[in-house]
Design a protein around this motif. Structure first.
Motif, mmCIF file in Angstrom:
data_model
loop_
_atom_site.group_PDB
_atom_site.id
_atom_site.type_symbol
_atom_site.label_atom_id
_atom_site.label_comp_id
_atom_site.label_asym_id
_atom_site.label_seq_id
_atom_site.Cartn_x
_atom_site.Cartn_y
_atom_site.Cartn_z
ATOM 1 N N ALA A 67 0.830 -1.204 0.000
ATOM 2 C CA ALA A 67 0.000 0.000 0.000
ATOM 3 C C ALA A 67 0.863 1.252 0.000
ATOM 4 O O ALA A 67 0.562 2.230 -0.697
ATOM 5 N N ALA A 68 1.970 1.228 0.764
ATOM 6 C CA ALA A 68 2.879 2.369 0.768
ATOM 7 C C ALA A 68 3.527 2.550 -0.594
ATOM 8 O O ALA A 68 3.683 3.681 -1.085
ATOM 9 N N PHE A 69 3.878 1.437 -1.228
ATOM 10 C CA PHE A 69 4.456 1.494 -2.572
ATOM 11 C C PHE A 69 3.438 2.050 -3.567
ATOM 12 O O PHE A 69 3.761 2.889 -4.418
ATOM 13 N N THR A 70 2.200 1.590 -3.455
ATOM 14 C CA THR A 70 1.137 2.051 -4.360
ATOM 15 C C THR A 70 0.934 3.551 -4.240
ATOM 16 O O THR A 70 0.712 4.245 -5.237
ATOM 17 N N ALA A 71 1.000 4.077 -3.003
ATOM 18 C CA ALA A 71 0.810 5.510 -2.804
ATOM 19 C C ALA A 71 1.864 6.322 -3.542
ATOM 20 O O ALA A 71 1.591 7.418 -4.030
ATOM 21 N N ASN A 72 3.080 5.787 -3.636
ATOM 22 C CA ASN A 72 4.178 6.532 -4.256
ATOM 23 C C ASN A 72 4.333 6.267 -5.747
ATOM 24 O O ASN A 72 5.054 6.995 -6.428
ATOM 25 N N ALA A 73 3.688 5.212 -6.267
ATOM 26 C CA ALA A 73 3.887 4.822 -7.661
ATOM 27 C C ALA A 73 3.295 5.855 -8.612
ATOM 28 O O ALA A 73 2.182 6.329 -8.409
ATOM 29 N N PRO A 74 4.022 6.234 -9.672
ATOM 30 C CA PRO A 74 3.497 7.210 -10.631
ATOM 31 C C PRO A 74 2.434 6.589 -11.531
ATOM 32 O O PRO A 74 2.356 5.372 -11.686
ATOM 33 N N ILE A 75 1.607 7.436 -12.099
ATOM 34 C CA ILE A 75 0.575 6.985 -13.033
ATOM 35 C C ILE A 75 0.619 7.866 -14.281
ATOM 36 O O ILE A 75 1.017 9.022 -14.223
ATOM 37 N N ALA A 76 0.231 7.304 -15.419
ATOM 38 C CA ALA A 76 0.172 8.047 -16.677
ATOM 39 C C ALA A 76 -1.293 8.352 -16.982
ATOM 40 O O ALA A 76 -1.896 7.733 -17.859
ATOM 41 N N LYS A 77 -1.859 9.280 -16.207
ATOM 42 C CA LYS A 77 -3.267 9.621 -16.365
ATOM 43 C C LYS A 77 -3.428 11.137 -16.326
ATOM 44 O O LYS A 77 -2.483 11.877 -16.056
ATOM 45 N N THR A 78 -4.630 11.593 -16.569
ATOM 46 C CA THR A 78 -4.896 13.021 -16.572
ATOM 47 C C THR A 78 -6.365 13.267 -16.265
ATOM 48 O O THR A 78 -7.156 12.320 -16.168
ATOM 49 N N PHE A 79 -6.722 14.526 -16.090
ATOM 50 C CA PHE A 79 -8.116 14.945 -15.973
ATOM 51 C C PHE A 79 -8.585 15.458 -17.328
ATOM 52 O O PHE A 79 -7.900 16.266 -17.976
ATOM 53 N N ARG A 80 -9.770 15.027 -17.734
ATOM 54 C CA ARG A 80 -10.392 15.551 -18.948
ATOM 55 C C ARG A 80 -11.642 16.338 -18.562
ATOM 56 O O ARG A 80 -12.500 15.827 -17.835
ATOM 57 N N PRO A 81 -11.757 17.582 -18.995
ATOM 58 C CA PRO A 81 -12.933 18.381 -18.644
ATOM 59 C C PRO A 81 -14.177 17.875 -19.360
ATOM 60 O O PRO A 81 -14.110 17.439 -20.513
ATOM 61 N N VAL A 82 -15.317 17.949 -18.667
ATOM 62 C CA VAL A 82 -16.596 17.532 -19.245
ATOM 63 C C VAL A 82 -17.555 18.708 -19.077
ATOM 64 O O VAL A 82 -18.263 18.821 -18.078
ATOM 65 N N ARG A 83 -17.560 19.582 -20.052
ATOM 66 C CA ARG A 83 -18.349 20.810 -19.951
ATOM 67 C C ARG A 83 -19.838 20.528 -19.823
ATOM 68 O O ARG A 83 -20.549 21.209 -19.072
ATOM 69 N N GLU A 84 -20.337 19.543 -20.553
ATOM 70 C CA GLU A 84 -21.778 19.312 -20.569
ATOM 71 C C GLU A 84 -22.311 18.812 -19.231
ATOM 72 O O GLU A 84 -23.511 18.886 -18.969
ATOM 73 N N GLU A 85 -21.448 18.327 -18.360
ATOM 74 C CA GLU A 85 -21.876 17.867 -17.043
ATOM 75 C C GLU A 85 -21.571 18.892 -15.955
ATOM 76 O O GLU A 85 -21.811 18.638 -14.781
ATOM 77 N N SER A 86 -21.030 20.036 -16.342
ATOM 78 C CA SER A 86 -20.623 21.061 -15.391
ATOM 79 C C SER A 86 -21.714 22.111 -15.225
ATOM 80 O O SER A 86 -22.663 22.187 -15.998
ATOM 81 N N VAL A 87 -21.530 22.937 -14.202
ATOM 82 C CA VAL A 87 -22.393 24.092 -13.968
ATOM 83 C C VAL A 87 -21.491 25.317 -13.831
ATOM 84 O O VAL A 87 -20.566 25.324 -13.009
ATOM 85 N N ASP A 88 -21.741 26.339 -14.651
ATOM 86 C CA ASP A 88 -20.921 27.559 -14.639
ATOM 87 C C ASP A 88 -19.442 27.232 -14.822
ATOM 88 O O ASP A 88 -18.576 27.706 -14.071
ATOM 89 N N PHE A 89 -19.136 26.425 -15.825
ATOM 90 C CA PHE A 89 -17.777 25.931 -16.037
ATOM 91 C C PHE A 89 -16.758 27.061 -16.088
ATOM 92 O O PHE A 89 -15.661 26.947 -15.533
ATOM 93 N N ASP A 90 -17.078 28.167 -16.746
ATOM 94 C CA ASP A 90 -16.099 29.223 -16.980
ATOM 95 C C ASP A 90 -15.845 30.112 -15.774
ATOM 96 O O ASP A 90 -14.844 30.837 -15.745
ATOM 97 N N THR A 91 -16.720 30.085 -14.784
ATOM 98 C CA THR A 91 -16.579 31.012 -13.652
ATOM 99 C C THR A 91 -16.423 30.330 -12.299
ATOM 100 O O THR A 91 -15.951 30.948 -11.354
ATOM 101 N N THR A 92 -16.810 29.081 -12.166
ATOM 102 C CA THR A 92 -16.806 28.430 -10.851
ATOM 103 C C THR A 92 -15.395 28.123 -10.365
ATOM 104 O O THR A 92 -14.461 27.968 -11.163
#
Length: 635
Positions: A67-92
């Motif tokens: 578990a300690a190793f898992t916490a430190n292990a790097p990942i090749a991931k990212t966040f993708r924005p989903v505008r259609e599921e957001s509220v006030d995307f440009d100002t919030t």
């Protein structure tokens, strides 16, 4: 008068960075002393699982090192924005993140390191039927899904943790341990974490938190009376009416705010010129053996009535101080037989308007949360959500008016609801980050019947409706409230694997190769990966312009400019942003263009302008998936 104990000073420094590696040992005289567990320190600094036979005082379980190793292990991931599921995307300034919270905590590390004032989590209680997250980064996502027979389109990642598994406690502890280690790094120096839990794991969780946050940073084990009525189904003839909320500080300086005094307790029935007062006990806290000077007879000068001390407590003040208070009319002697003397405590002499937050939370119940969920979402859509009043009071205790609040087990979204409603009450501008696994709603549940495919969809709809309700109730002030959220989804990196190294290419052959950006990714997808790589907050305002077919993203008026181009375009000069009259950016990135050598350190990039792109920046291809240590979010 001796020179400093440098060993202990070094241990203190290590303890600040890695509280979990400091353990209890004995000095040469057999007295307790702090020491460094070098096996654990090696694990913190290693990219493989470290084995170690050393005996130590700590909670241990199968899978802890992993578990300690898992916490430190790097990942090749990212966040993708989903505008259609957001509220006030440009100002919030609020975020809702869908996906595994372990991935989310890793991705948030640079953008929100040391910025979160309060974390509240209500993790799945380990009852034998709840799921736990199965964390395994030693294989590909496809391999994991194939091995675990979970290849649903939603990317479901949970397993049943039944008592028959033989790992009833171990799996749950491993799941929590990795996430708490990452969560600690996000807290401010005076930050605090609250964790809801019940009797099944409260003892183990306290030991884990003591290891992760340090035992000296324990604040309290709050008792919440969650059940309003007696549980007649109890098989042990005990109605378990309570749950717990563990509170730990990021450092020993962290503390809670306190609660406002009840001003109705003050009055002035005798027209005392010193103003309103209240009656307060003058019982002490020590036996005669502990504090003999606090055990004496107190005599009413008007009646000569003798009041002996309570044998187990004595009086609050010494005999000399008590005599002064009697002469000043500060002691109230009883008029009825059997009464005890009390103190006249004047409101004007109290230094603060706050009193201590009590460790027992009452008059707010699970049924209140159920009723709130029913009113917002319909009957039974989400089972037993925490009541908004409970979370709101915890947030009030642990935050300033503009703090960031994180909940990485968002559930029905109560924390987001509570933050918005508290802001409406006191005019605050607190922000929240919610993370919820895209757990598929069981077909037999009311949530599925109501049309919700995942629990994350339930969470988003809850905070969407709660935000509208909060704004409506605020009346004319509602328009100024931030009740929106940017919806992000965790996904694989935007970059594809390429087989050719940058040094194996040149400008003339570059056009013969395919793009290293996945074909389904947009310019805004790339933008958010660049924000993560640069450690910029994910709620910064974004302005987008399309100029001659080029998409130009301006983040917070020049903090970063990203320019992407159509795939058919052959060339792009980064002088474009300046020639078009855009502000000179602190950082500028173009798709398929590298700003500078990938060997440039992150520290150097932040401390200078070496990360700015130049007109002559050369084109490169990456020979590996996108790496968080590399310079830009291009190819």
């Amino acid at each position: 008068m001796t020179s400093p104990d440098l060993t202990q000073a070094n241990i203190d420094k290590i303890a600040e960075l890695f509280p979990s590696v400091v353990t209890e040992s004995s000095d040469v005289d057999g007295n307790p002393a702090r020491a460094v567990d070098f096996d654990l320190l090696r694990q913190e600094l290693s990219d493989f699982i470290v084995e170690g036979p050393q005996e130590r005082y700590r909670l241990d379980w199968p899978g802890k090192r992993a578990a300690a190793f898992t916490a430190n292990a790097p990942i090749a991931k990212t966040f993708r924005p989903v505008r259609e599921e957001s509220v006030d995307f440009d100002t919030t300034k609020n975020l809702f993140i869908e996906g595994d919270n372990l991935d989310a905590l890793k991705l948030l590390q640079e953008s929100y390191l040391g910025k979160v004032k309060l974390i509240y989590i209500d993790p799945p209680y380990n009852t034998g039927n709840d799921f736990v997250y199965n964390d395994d980064f030693a294989e590909s996502s496809a391999g994991y899904l194939e091995r675990s027979s979970q290849a649903s389109a939603a990317g479901e990642r949970f397993l049943a943790n039944t008592e028959s598994s033989g790992r009833f406690h171990s799996d749950w502890l491993s799941m929590m341990y990795a996430r708490l280690k990452l969560a600690r790094a996000l807290l401010t120096e005076d930050g605090v974490i609250f964790i809801s839990i019940d009797d099944h794991e409260v003892d183990n969780l306290r030991k884990v938190c003591g290891e992760v946050f340090g035992e000296r940073n324990f604040i309290a084990q709050l008792v919440w009376r969650a059940r309003k009525f007696t549980d007649m189904r109890a098989t042990t003839n005990v109605s378990t009416d309570h749950e717990y909320v563990l509170a730990y500080a990021r450092t020993s300086e962290g503390c809670l705010r306190g609660v406002e005094r009840d001003e109705s307790k003050f009055g002035n029935p005798d027209d005392d010129p010193r103003g309103p007062w209240m009656s307060r006990s003058i019982l002490g806290l020590a036996t005669r053996e502990q504090r003999p000077n606090l055990h004496y007879d107190l005599i009413d000068p008007a009646t000569d009535t003798v009041y002996p001390p309570n044998p187990s407590t004595g009086w609050r003040y010494s005999s000399d101080r008590m005599a002064e208070m009697v002469s000043e009319g500060r002691i109230l002697f009883p008029s009825r037989e059997g009464g005890r003397p009390r103190e006249k405590k004047f409101r004007a002499e109290m230094q603060t308007d706050l009193i201590a937050f009590r460790s027992v939370i009452e008059e707010v119940y699970t049924a209140d949360g159920t009723q709130e969920g029913r009113e917002l979402l319909g009957s039974g859509v989400f089972a037993f959500p925490k009541p908004t009043r409970l979370i709101k009071e915890l947030v009030r205790q642990g935050t300033e008016s503009d703090s960031i609040v994180l909940d990485f087990f968002a559930g029905s979204g109560t924390t987001g609801d509570a933050v918005s409603r508290l802001n409406a009450e006191d005019g605050g501008t607190r922000r929240y980050i919610l993370v919820q696994l895209d757990e598929v709603a069981d077909a037999n549940t009311d949530a599925a019947t109501a049309g919700y495919r995942t629990i994350a969809e339930v969470s988003r709809e809850r905070i969407r409706r709660a935000g509208a309700d909060t704004r409506s109730q605020a009346g004319v002030l509602g328009d100024a409230l931030d009740v929106g959220f940017r919806s992000l989804r965790i996904d694989t990196t935007n970059m594809t694997d390429v087989l050719r190294a940058p040094d194996d290419t040149d400008q003339l052959t570059l056009s013969d190769f395919g793009s290293s950006v996945k074909p389904d990714r947009t310019g805004e997808d790339l933008l958010f990966q660049v924000l993560l790589d640069w450690g910029l907050e994910l709620t910064m305002p974004i302005q987008k312009e399309t100029i001659d077919g080029f998409e130009v993203y301006d983040v917070e008026e020049g903090a970063l400019i990203l320019c992407t181009r159509p795939r058919e375009a052959r060339d792009l000069s980064l002088s474009l942003s300046l020639s078009l009259g855009l502000p000179r950016p602190s950082r500028s990135v173009s798709r398929f263009v590298s700003c500078s050598s990938t060997k440039t350190s992150r520290t150097t990039r932040r401390a200078s302008t070496s990360g700015r792109c130049s007109v002559n920046a050369r084109h490169t291809l990456r020979s590996r998936p996108y790496d968080r240590r590399s310079l830009v979010g291009g190819a």
